[in-house]
Design a protein around this motif. Structure first.
Motif, PDB file in Angstrom:
ATOM      1  N   LEU A  77       0.844  -1.184   0.000  1.00 25.47           N
ATOM      2  CA  LEU A  77       0.000   0.000   0.000  1.00 25.47           C
ATOM      3  C   LEU A  77       0.889   1.248   0.000  1.00 25.47           C
ATOM      4  O   LEU A  77       1.934   1.268   0.663  1.00 25.47           O
ATOM      5  CB  LEU A  77      -0.889   0.029   1.241  1.00 25.47           C
ATOM      6  CG  LEU A  77      -1.941  -1.064   1.393  1.00 25.47           C
ATOM      7  CD1 LEU A  77      -2.808  -0.784   2.615  1.00 25.47           C
ATOM      8  CD2 LEU A  77      -2.804  -1.189   0.159  1.00 25.47           C
ATOM      9  N   PRO A  78       0.474   2.305  -0.703  1.00 25.25           N
ATOM     10  CA  PRO A  78       1.292   3.531  -0.756  1.00 25.25           C
ATOM     11  C   PRO A  78       1.055   4.406   0.475  1.00 25.25           C
ATOM     12  O   PRO A  78       0.656   5.567   0.369  1.00 25.25           O
ATOM     13  CB  PRO A  78       0.797   4.202  -2.041  1.00 25.25           C
ATOM     14  CG  PRO A  78      -0.639   3.816  -2.120  1.00 25.25           C
ATOM     15  CD  PRO A  78      -0.717   2.411  -1.575  1.00 25.25           C
ATOM     16  N   ARG A 184     -12.248   7.561  -0.605  1.00 25.83           N
ATOM     17  CA  ARG A 184     -12.238   6.163  -1.041  1.00 25.83           C
ATOM     18  C   ARG A 184     -11.315   5.985  -2.247  1.00 25.83           C
ATOM     19  O   ARG A 184     -11.253   6.852  -3.121  1.00 25.83           O
ATOM     20  CB  ARG A 184     -13.647   5.712  -1.447  1.00 25.83           C
ATOM     21  CG  ARG A 184     -14.669   5.689  -0.328  1.00 25.83           C
ATOM     22  CD  ARG A 184     -16.029   5.267  -0.857  1.00 25.83           C
ATOM     23  NE  ARG A 184     -17.064   5.289   0.172  1.00 25.83           N
ATOM     24  CZ  ARG A 184     -17.378   4.260   0.933  1.00 25.83           C
ATOM     25  NH1 ARG A 184     -16.720   3.117   0.784  1.00 25.83           N
ATOM     26  NH2 ARG A 184     -18.319   4.351   1.849  1.00 25.83           N
ATOM     27  N   GLY A 185     -10.646   4.855  -2.268  1.00 27.62           N
ATOM     28  CA  GLY A 185      -9.927   4.416  -3.454  1.00 27.62           C
ATOM     29  C   GLY A 185      -8.869   5.365  -3.971  1.00 27.62           C
ATOM     30  O   GLY A 185      -8.760   5.576  -5.168  1.00 27.62           O
ATOM     31  N   ILE A 186      -8.045   5.915  -3.094  1.00 28.86           N
ATOM     32  CA  ILE A 186      -6.971   6.783  -3.550  1.00 28.86           C
ATOM     33  C   ILE A 186      -5.755   5.923  -3.890  1.00 28.86           C
ATOM     34  O   ILE A 186      -5.621   4.789  -3.429  1.00 28.86           O
ATOM     35  CB  ILE A 186      -6.614   7.851  -2.500  1.00 28.86           C
ATOM     36  CG1 ILE A 186      -6.027   7.209  -1.235  1.00 28.86           C
ATOM     37  CG2 ILE A 186      -7.861   8.677  -2.123  1.00 28.86           C
ATOM     38  CD1 ILE A 186      -5.566   8.223  -0.213  1.00 28.86           C
ATOM     39  N   ASP A 187      -4.853   6.476  -4.697  1.00 33.11           N
ATOM     40  CA  ASP A 187      -3.662   5.709  -5.063  1.00 33.11           C
ATOM     41  C   ASP A 187      -2.390   6.528  -4.947  1.00 33.11           C
ATOM     42  O   ASP A 187      -1.329   6.095  -5.398  1.00 33.11           O
ATOM     43  CB  ASP A 187      -3.795   5.145  -6.485  1.00 33.11           C
ATOM     44  CG  ASP A 187      -3.991   6.243  -7.531  1.00 33.11           C
ATOM     45  OD1 ASP A 187      -3.941   7.434  -7.171  1.00 33.11           O
ATOM     46  OD2 ASP A 187      -4.214   5.897  -8.708  1.00 33.11           O
ATOM     47  N   GLU A 188      -2.459   7.704  -4.348  1.00 34.83           N
ATOM     48  CA  GLU A 188      -1.274   8.541  -4.200  1.00 34.83           C
ATOM     49  C   GLU A 188      -0.556   8.231  -2.889  1.00 34.83           C
ATOM     50  O   GLU A 188      -1.169   7.732  -1.932  1.00 34.83           O
ATOM     51  CB  GLU A 188      -1.675  10.019  -4.233  1.00 34.83           C
ATOM     52  CG  GLU A 188      -2.607  10.438  -3.108  1.00 34.83           C
ATOM     53  CD  GLU A 188      -3.144  11.833  -3.295  1.00 34.83           C
ATOM     54  OE1 GLU A 188      -2.335  12.771  -3.325  1.00 34.83           O
ATOM     55  OE2 GLU A 188      -4.372  11.986  -3.428  1.00 34.83           O
ATOM     56  N   PRO A 189       0.739   8.509  -2.802  1.00 39.86           N
ATOM     57  CA  PRO A 189       1.457   8.298  -1.545  1.00 39.86           C
ATOM     58  C   PRO A 189       0.800   9.091  -0.414  1.00 39.86           C
ATOM     59  O   PRO A 189       0.502  10.273  -0.565  1.00 39.86           O
ATOM     60  CB  PRO A 189       2.862   8.820  -1.847  1.00 39.86           C
ATOM     61  CG  PRO A 189       3.007   8.686  -3.332  1.00 39.86           C
ATOM     62  CD  PRO A 189       1.636   8.968  -3.886  1.00 39.86           C
ATOM     63  N   THR A 190       0.579   8.418   0.704  1.00 31.80           N
ATOM     64  CA  THR A 190      -0.224   8.983   1.787  1.00 31.80           C
ATOM     65  C   THR A 190       0.442   8.727   3.132  1.00 31.80           C
ATOM     66  O   THR A 190       1.086   7.695   3.329  1.00 31.80           O
ATOM     67  CB  THR A 190      -1.629   8.345   1.781  1.00 31.80           C
ATOM     68  OG1 THR A 190      -2.241   8.572   0.511  1.00 31.80           O
ATOM     69  CG2 THR A 190      -2.515   8.927   2.874  1.00 31.80           C
TER      70      THR A 190
END
Length: 237
Positions: A77-78, A184-190
């Motif tokens: 996971l990012p 919901r459903g993010i894909d950026e580094p967090t």
């Protein structure tokens, strides 16, 4: 144990692996009910996965004939998880759960509502943390161990370390009463910050928001830390 996770020293050569520790041997006998000739999923810590055939199983060791290790572990996971240190029993479960979900960077943080005695718990010994991470990897058929860091003082973490962590990440502060719902459903580094039982105190919330975190909530229900962590990661990613 959905994966027989092998350390480098378990590999005798490219085609033979041996397991001698009591925990894995007991799991092979009592849970897998493995027999000589069975094929099981193997993986090397930090490496790839594949299949192996059990060639020996007795009270002292299990030996595998390694077929091939050519499968990549699941993608991580990012997210960098910053988690206020939970009470010891909850810490153990939380580490296993987040490892199984694919978190690879974890910071355990001291806050006002974290009991100081928690930092003296045997669960924070490196060998105990490693044990819980391994259980999470075995559950998820993963081979890449997370990195776990301890931040025993809140203010130095927020002032000295957090700005650098947020340079290339979206900062999210999960706390009851925040204005916005969890996305919901993010894909950026967090970078995801989660408080202790009872939540952050107002001062801590203010400092985290000032540092660049965005406040989010999971609704009106107050959840246990281990439940909130799983719910947040599942919803976000």
């Amino acid at each position: 144990m959905n994966l027989i996770l092998l350390a480098a020293q378990d590999l005798l050569d490219d085609h033979c692996a041996v397991v001698r520790d009591p925990r894995r041997l007991r799991h092979l006998r009592e849970v897998h009910r493995a027999n000589v000739g069975d094929e099981l999923t193997l993986g090397v810590v930090g490496g790839k996965l594949g299949r192996g055939r059990l060639t020996q199983l007795d009270a002292d060791e299990a030996r595998f004939e390694v077929d091939r290790l050519d499968q990549s572990p699941p993608p991580p996971l990012p997210v960098h998880l910053v988690l206020a240190l939970p009470r010891p029993r909850m810490l153990a479960r939380s580490l296993e759960h987040v490892t199984a979900l694919g978190v690879k960077q974890i910071t355990l943080l001291h806050t006002r509502r974290v009991e100081k005695s928690y930092w003296q718990s045997p669960e924070l010994r490196p060998e105990k943390i490693h044990q819980h991470l391994v259980l999470g990897l075995e559950q998820a058929r993963d081979t890449v161990l997370p990195e776990v860091n301890l931040a025993t003082r809140f203010k130095p973490f927020v002032e000295d370390r957090l700005p650098g962590l947020l340079e290339h990440r979206r900062g999210l502060l999960a706390h009851p009463g925040m204005r916005d719902a969890c996305p919901r459903g993010i894909d950026e580094p967090t970078l995801l910050v989660i408080g202790p039982e009872g939540g952050f105190i107002p001062y801590e919330v203010e400092r985290l928001l000032e540092a660049g975190c965005h406040g989010i909530h999971l609704g009106g229900r107050i959840l246990r830390v281990e439940t909130a962590v799983t719910a947040l990661l599942s919803r976000l990613f």
